[in-house]
Design a protein around this motif. Sequence first.
Motif: not given
Length: 125
Positions: A9, A40, A44
């Motif tokens: 991340e 995520k 993302y």
Amino acid sequence: MDLSAEALENRFANALQRQDLAAAHDAAAELRGRFASSEKGWVYGSMACLMGGDPAAGRALVNEYLRRHPGSISALLQQAECELALGQRMAALEAAATARRLAAGNPSALDAVGTFLTHARDHLA
């Protein structure tokens, strides 16, 4: 090399700060590959596609996640962003409405929905 979800991340965020969309896309892909159930990586990846000018690929990524996790507010809002970029205003507003229903009682989630709706309104101008 640290390959934890948090490290990936951070790699994604650092790539965005450098405006390196290829590196951001790679970090998101690795996050999806190693932590497939993590929202995520999918969101993302969709963001990287959208910022790279490929909202259809971004929509495909986030839709794949939503098929398994239909109650994800952030994925629904990312889907709405992709739909808006593709000129699918009604589909974007439907995704935002679903997110709003799911966000009832969650002030930060409702704020995110409101931010999207403001963006969608501004997108008309």
